[in-house]
Design a protein around this motif. Structure first.
Motif, short mmCIF file in Angstrom:
data_model
loop_
_atom_site.label_atom_id
_atom_site.label_comp_id
_atom_site.label_asym_id
_atom_site.label_seq_id
_atom_site.Cartn_x
_atom_site.Cartn_y
_atom_site.Cartn_z
N ARG A 127 46.88 30.34 39.79
CA ARG A 127 46.36 30.55 38.45
C ARG A 127 45.47 29.40 38.01
O ARG A 127 45.62 28.26 38.48
CB ARG A 127 47.52 30.70 37.48
N THR A 128 44.58 29.68 37.09
CA THR A 128 43.63 28.69 36.61
C THR A 128 44.33 27.46 36.04
O THR A 128 43.98 26.32 36.39
CB THR A 128 42.72 29.31 35.54
N GLN A 129 45.32 27.66 35.17
CA GLN A 129 46.03 26.54 34.56
C GLN A 129 46.74 25.70 35.61
O GLN A 129 46.74 24.46 35.53
CB GLN A 129 47.04 27.04 33.53
N TYR A 201 41.18 45.74 37.52
CA TYR A 201 42.14 44.92 38.25
C TYR A 201 41.91 43.45 37.92
O TYR A 201 40.78 42.95 38.01
CB TYR A 201 42.00 45.14 39.76
N GLU A 202 42.98 42.75 37.55
CA GLU A 202 42.88 41.36 37.12
C GLU A 202 43.97 40.53 37.80
O GLU A 202 45.08 41.02 38.03
CB GLU A 202 43.04 41.24 35.60
N PHE A 203 43.68 39.26 38.05
CA PHE A 203 44.70 38.34 38.55
C PHE A 203 45.49 37.78 37.39
O PHE A 203 44.93 37.33 36.39
CB PHE A 203 44.05 37.20 39.34
N GLU A 204 46.81 37.84 37.51
CA GLU A 204 47.67 37.38 36.41
C GLU A 204 47.61 35.87 36.27
O GLU A 204 47.43 35.14 37.23
CB GLU A 204 49.12 37.85 36.64
N GLN A 205 47.77 35.41 35.02
CA GLN A 205 47.62 34.00 34.71
C GLN A 205 48.89 33.39 34.09
O GLN A 205 48.85 32.28 33.57
CB GLN A 205 46.44 33.81 33.75
N GLY A 206 50.00 34.09 34.17
CA GLY A 206 51.26 33.53 33.71
C GLY A 206 51.26 33.20 32.23
O GLY A 206 50.69 33.90 31.40
N SER A 207 51.90 32.07 31.88
CA SER A 207 52.05 31.70 30.48
C SER A 207 50.71 31.30 29.85
O SER A 207 50.57 31.32 28.63
CB SER A 207 53.04 30.53 30.35
N TYR A 212 40.15 33.01 28.24
CA TYR A 212 39.36 31.88 28.72
C TYR A 212 39.81 31.40 30.10
O TYR A 212 39.05 30.75 30.81
CB TYR A 212 39.43 30.72 27.72
N TYR A 213 41.05 31.72 30.46
CA TYR A 213 41.58 31.29 31.76
C TYR A 213 41.51 32.41 32.81
O TYR A 213 41.92 32.22 33.95
CB TYR A 213 43.02 30.81 31.62
N ALA A 214 41.00 33.56 32.41
CA ALA A 214 40.89 34.68 33.34
C ALA A 214 39.93 34.36 34.48
O ALA A 214 38.97 33.61 34.32
CB ALA A 214 40.42 35.93 32.60
N GLU A 215 40.18 34.95 35.64
CA GLU A 215 39.31 34.74 36.80
C GLU A 215 38.16 35.74 36.84
O GLU A 215 37.26 35.60 37.67
CB GLU A 215 40.12 34.83 38.08
#
Length: 308
Positions: A127-129, A201-207, A212-215
């Motif tokens: 994830r991005t974070q 379809y999206e990659f999950e980013q958790g908490s 803004y943190y989406a891929e």
């Protein structure tokens, strides 16, 4: 403080917990805890914050670790130079990346160059974070992610607060990935409105599940049908077997070349893909070599990018 204590600190920061570091170093957790307390007492600072999620560096800890890493690396170099009867320290490199193919394929090529030598190399798509946190806390040498006009203010601030720098690798026009059977697969150009009837379809980013943190660009646009995933393998299967889509750079990975189409999106938005490193960290020769291979890989496959 001793050199061994500094090695303990680096291991805790890299693994994210005293338990994991103890397992890696084959020492007791109490030995590591005592070492941390001794250094905190000697320096008059708090190095780690402990929570149910693990161990994270404080701002003082980040600064201390930047010095500790330099000391340990110089000690390792001196040892390998003069202690010829001992084995050279294992070479280490850790990469964290958003879900792109090119960092993986560049990593595979990088690993092949060190076949037969002692090393510990790691690459994780995450994830991005977590990419930002991994580089901030020295668990990873390099992180790979993208910025755009939509997210650059928020992510730029997050990078600055984490003490990280962003270096551009390439700029790409967003593309829509669909299966070759998809009703839109034969189009040469698509608009955002063309996508409204199909699952996204999206990659999950958790908490840190923020637009803004989406891929994927345009994640902020409302959509009635969304499928959240965590790996590229699942994404490939969804694209080849169902009529959904995702948004990315336009570069197809090796497993996507068959049965998946990449179609340019009619937009002025651009994806600026690059790598992040810590401001206080001098990149190792290994990290520099990986980035060099990454750039060569991008140049080689430049026809696959819709670059400006």
């Amino acid at each position: 403080m001793t050199l061994q204590q500094l090695r303990y600190l680096l291991a805790i920061a890299r693994t994210g917990s005293i338990c994991s570091a103890a397992h890696e170093l084959y020492v007791s957790q109490s030995s590591l805890s005592v070492a941390v307390k001794d250094i905190e007492s000697e320096c008059g600072i708090k190095i780690f914050e402990r929570s149910s999620k693990g161990t994270t560096l404080t701002n003082d800890g980040i600064e201390l670790l930047s010095y500790a890493r330099q000391i340990v690396e110089q000690a390792d170099l001196m040892e390998s130079r003069y202690a010829k009867d001992k084995k050279a320290p294992a070479q280490r490199l850790a990469i964290a990346s958003q879900h792109y193919a090119f960092p993986v394929e560049a990593f595979l090529e990088f690993v092949e160059e060190y076949e037969g030598e002692g090393y510990t190399f790691s690459l994780r798509e995450t994830r991005t974070q977590e990419i930002i946190e991994d580089v901030r806390e020295f668990r990873c040498d390099v992180g790979i992610l993208y910025l755009s006009s939509f997210n650059e203010q928020v992510l730029g601030r997050a990078l600055e607060e984490a003490g990280l720098t962003f270096t551009q690798l390439f700029t790409a026009q967003p593309h829509i990935f669909v299966g070759s059977h998809h009703p839109l697969a034969e189009h040469t150009l698509l608009k955002v409105d063309d996508l409204s009837d199909y699952p996204r379809y999206e990659f999950e980013q958790g908490s840190a599940n923020s637009f803004y943190y989406a891929e994927e660009p345009f994640a902020e646009l409302p959509h009635e049908k969304r499928v959240i995933i965590s790996d590229r393998g699942t994404l490939s299967n969804l694209l080849t077997h169902h009529n959904g889509y995702t948004v990315s750079t336009g570069v197809l990975s090796s497993e996507m070349h068959s049965g998946i189409a990449a179609i340019p999106l009619d937009t002025k938005e651009r994806m600026v893909v690059g790598y992040i490193v810590h401001k206080e960290r001098q990149l190792s020769d290994l990290a520099q070599r990986y980035i060099e291979i990454l750039r060569l890989f991008i140049e080689e496959y430049n026809k696959g990018f819709a670059s400006l």
